[in-house]
Design a protein around this motif. Structure first.
Motif, PDB file in Angstrom:
ATOM      1  N   ARG A   8       0.811  -1.211   0.000  1.00 30.21           N
ATOM      2  CA  ARG A   8       0.000   0.000   0.000  1.00 30.21           C
ATOM      3  C   ARG A   8       0.842   1.257   0.000  1.00 30.21           C
ATOM      4  NH1 ARG A   8      -4.837  -1.938  -1.478  1.00 30.21           N
ATOM      5  NH2 ARG A   8      -5.540   0.206  -1.161  1.00 30.21           N
ATOM      6  N   SER A   9       2.158   1.150   0.013  1.00 25.52           N
ATOM      7  CA  SER A   9       3.022   2.325  -0.078  1.00 25.52           C
ATOM      8  C   SER A   9       3.102   2.758  -1.530  1.00 25.52           C
ATOM      9  CB  SER A   9       4.416   1.988   0.453  1.00 25.52           C
ATOM     10  OG  SER A   9       5.239   3.134   0.456  1.00 25.52           O
ATOM     11  N   PRO A  10       3.194   4.070  -1.819  1.00 25.75           N
ATOM     12  CA  PRO A  10       3.273   4.513  -3.217  1.00 25.75           C
ATOM     13  C   PRO A  10       4.397   3.809  -3.969  1.00 25.75           C
ATOM     14  CG  PRO A  10       2.934   6.393  -1.774  1.00 25.75           C
ATOM     15  CD  PRO A  10       3.176   5.208  -0.882  1.00 25.75           C
ATOM     16  N   PRO A  11       4.124   3.309  -5.162  1.00 25.34           N
ATOM     17  CA  PRO A  11       5.123   2.527  -5.898  1.00 25.34           C
ATOM     18  C   PRO A  11       6.248   3.402  -6.436  1.00 25.34           C
ATOM     19  CG  PRO A  11       3.191   2.875  -7.244  1.00 25.34           C
ATOM     20  CD  PRO A  11       2.844   3.396  -5.880  1.00 25.34           C
ATOM     21  N   VAL A  12       7.367   2.762  -6.730  1.00 23.23           N
ATOM     22  CA  VAL A  12       8.527   3.435  -7.329  1.00 23.23           C
ATOM     23  C   VAL A  12       8.528   3.106  -8.819  1.00 23.23           C
ATOM     24  CG1 VAL A  12      11.033   3.717  -7.285  1.00 23.23           C
ATOM     25  CG2 VAL A  12       9.795   3.197  -5.160  1.00 23.23           C
ATOM     26  N   LEU A  13       8.423   4.134  -9.660  1.00 22.27           N
ATOM     27  CA  LEU A  13       8.360   3.960 -11.108  1.00 22.27           C
ATOM     28  C   LEU A  13       9.655   4.443 -11.755  1.00 22.27           C
ATOM     29  CD1 LEU A  13       4.766   5.390 -11.768  1.00 22.27           C
ATOM     30  CD2 LEU A  13       5.412   3.084 -11.057  1.00 22.27           C
ATOM     31  N   ASP A  14      10.085   3.736 -12.791  1.00 22.26           N
ATOM     32  CA  ASP A  14      11.263   4.135 -13.556  1.00 22.26           C
ATOM     33  C   ASP A  14      10.823   5.123 -14.631  1.00 22.26           C
ATOM     34  OD1 ASP A  14      13.542   4.453 -15.033  1.00 22.26           O
ATOM     35  OD2 ASP A  14      13.855   2.323 -15.444  1.00 22.26           O
ATOM     36  N   PHE A  15      11.150   6.396 -14.413  1.00 21.64           N
ATOM     37  CA  PHE A  15      10.676   7.455 -15.305  1.00 21.64           C
ATOM     38  C   PHE A  15      11.523   7.573 -16.571  1.00 21.64           C
ATOM     39  CE2 PHE A  15       9.506  11.959 -16.287  1.00 21.64           C
ATOM     40  CZ  PHE A  15       8.123  11.822 -16.233  1.00 21.64           C
ATOM     41  N   SER A  21      13.175   5.984 -26.472  1.00 24.35           N
ATOM     42  CA  SER A  21      12.556   5.810 -27.790  1.00 24.35           C
ATOM     43  C   SER A  21      11.668   4.575 -27.868  1.00 24.35           C
ATOM     44  CB  SER A  21      13.642   5.715 -28.863  1.00 24.35           C
ATOM     45  OG  SER A  21      14.529   4.636 -28.575  1.00 24.35           O
ATOM     46  N   ASP A  22      11.553   3.840 -26.752  1.00 21.03           N
ATOM     47  CA  ASP A  22      10.736   2.628 -26.722  1.00 21.03           C
ATOM     48  C   ASP A  22       9.284   3.016 -26.441  1.00 21.03           C
ATOM     49  OD1 ASP A  22       9.416   0.241 -26.115  1.00 21.03           O
ATOM     50  OD2 ASP A  22      11.210  -0.654 -25.201  1.00 21.03           O
ATOM     51  N   ALA A  23       8.454   3.029 -27.482  1.00 22.43           N
ATOM     52  CA  ALA A  23       7.059   3.466 -27.347  1.00 22.43           C
ATOM     53  C   ALA A  23       6.277   2.578 -26.381  1.00 22.43           C
ATOM     54  CB  ALA A  23       6.393   3.487 -28.709  1.00 22.43           C
ATOM     55  N   ALA A  24       6.538   1.283 -26.407  1.00 18.93           N
ATOM     56  CA  ALA A  24       5.814   0.364 -25.526  1.00 18.93           C
ATOM     57  C   ALA A  24       6.164   0.626 -24.061  1.00 18.93           C
ATOM     58  CB  ALA A  24       6.135  -1.078 -25.900  1.00 18.93           C
ATOM     59  N   ALA A  25       7.446   0.875 -23.802  1.00 21.38           N
ATOM     60  CA  ALA A  25       7.873   1.154 -22.426  1.00 21.38           C
ATOM     61  C   ALA A  25       7.254   2.457 -21.926  1.00 21.38           C
ATOM     62  CB  ALA A  25       9.401   1.232 -22.362  1.00 21.38           C
ATOM     63  N   LYS A  26       7.184   3.454 -22.803  1.00 19.32           N
ATOM     64  CA  LYS A  26       6.583   4.733 -22.418  1.00 19.32           C
ATOM     65  C   LYS A  26       5.092   4.559 -22.149  1.00 19.32           C
ATOM     66  CE  LYS A  26       6.426   9.608 -23.792  1.00 19.32           C
ATOM     67  NZ  LYS A  26       6.925  10.621 -24.758  1.00 19.32           N
TER      68      LYS A  26
END
Length: 345
Positions: A8-15, A21-26
């Motif tokens: 339940r803690s806010p997740p850590v995202l890789d920004f 340039s990877d459209a799927a990753a974005k």
């Protein structure tokens, strides 16, 4: 892929996918940010473009400032001006009704706006020259580091807003007119440890509140204390510091914009660590004259929940409430003390 909410803690995202340039990753990142905005408006990001060396230098600047004597700090009190720049004493603010004035001191900073600038001349929101602590060692380096960091955070906030626009199926540059001519507020904050015998229901580093602006980006040191309210389970959860990461949260403007689809969520600080805690929030407020109105795709089948409001009115309303609450508390306590003295005499 759904974000795990087991802790339940806010997740850590890789920004970093936002810049790649990877459209799927974005697209995956945008989906994760959207889920956080819908849930409680909080997440942490790594993979941003702020160098760790700059983070460490600016945190050192903050600690050096708060190590100054009270006399030196109060020379640049924010009471010296009307545009919210300078030192803020302990116990100056109450963000949570029913608590004592908050156990934090701060230094308000922003873009270096000279007295000849139209924003200063026309008394725009939080617009004027900074106040600098002349008693600090190596003042020139202190100023340079602080303003370099401020400029870097301004750019990161713009990137986060662009990502949020994508989550709402809007063009990446949708908030361009809000960003153009924007003002932001940065604060160095110091939280002394709470006394062990203090009543946690009354004593707060920062009381439970929502932020007034669009997005906030927070750099924490290694000492915890930040907590976020989870509406689903009605509990507070710690936002544990992640080295180099920024805690991102949506403010009240974004909730108004999205017609309550996205959350400006309650959070607070309770420093029970027994250690000094330091943090540096960056509040992106936007162009002072910009009008916050419901986004076109957020009230398709329902009316707007809020009337239009300018950025200036939205921010000043929050300031007036929280600082006015602290002044009223102090006056009440002073009155009680005076009554008690009269009774004793």
């Amino acid at each position: 892929m759904p974000i795990s909410t087991t802790s339940r803690s806010p997740p850590v995202l890789d920004f970093s996918a936002f810049y790649g340039s990877d459209a799927a990753a974005k697209q995956k990142l945008v989906a994760q940010v959207r889920e956080c905005c819908l849930h409680n408006g909080f997440f942490q990001i790594t993979g941003h473009r702020i160098p760790s060396s700059l983070q460490e230098k600016v945190m050192d600047c903050s600690k050096r400032f708060f190590d100054l004597s009270l006399d030196e700090k109060t020379k640049i009190s924010k009471a010296n001006n009307s545009y919210n720049r300078g030192y803020e004493l302990l116990h100056s603010q109450i963000l949570e009704e029913g608590t004592a004035p908050e156990l934090k001191e701060g230094l308000y900073l922003g873009e270096e706006i000279p007295s000849s600038h139209p924003y200063f001349v026309n008394k725009k929101l939080n617009s004027g020259p900074n106040q600098w602590p002349t008693g600090i060692d190596n003042l020139e380096e202190f100023q340079q580091t602080t303003m370099t960091y401020y400029a870097s955070m301004f750019e990161l906030a713009k990137d986060v807003l662009a990502a949020v626009a994508l989550t709402l199926d809007l063009p990446e540059d949708y908030f361009g007119s809000f960003v153009d001519g924007a003002v932001a507020a940065m604060r160095f904050l110091h939280y002394p440890p709470q006394p062990p015998d203090s009543n946690e229901r009354l004593t707060r580093g920062v009381g439970a509140h929502t932020d007034f602006g669009s997005v906030t980006l927070l750099l924490q040191d290694e000492v915890d204390g930040l907590q976020v309210w989870d509406r689903d389970v009605e509990q507070w959860f710690d936002v544990l510091p992640v080295k180099g990461a920024y805690v991102v949260n949506l403010g009240n403007m974004m909730q108004r914009w999205s017609n309550d689809r996205y959350k400006s969520n309650l959070h607070r600080v309770i420093n029970k660590s027994g250690k000094e805690r330091y943090s540096i929030p960056f509040f992106f407020n936007g162009n002072p004259d910009y009008v916050i109105d419901c986004l076109p795709n957020c009230a398709v089948d329902e009316p707007a929940n809020y009337p239009p409001i300018t950025v200036t009115a939205a921010i000043l309303g929050g300031y007036n409430d929280s600082y006015g609450r602290a002044e009223r508390y102090k006056q009440t306590e002073a009155g009680k003390a005076a009554t008690k003295r009269v009774g004793i005499d």
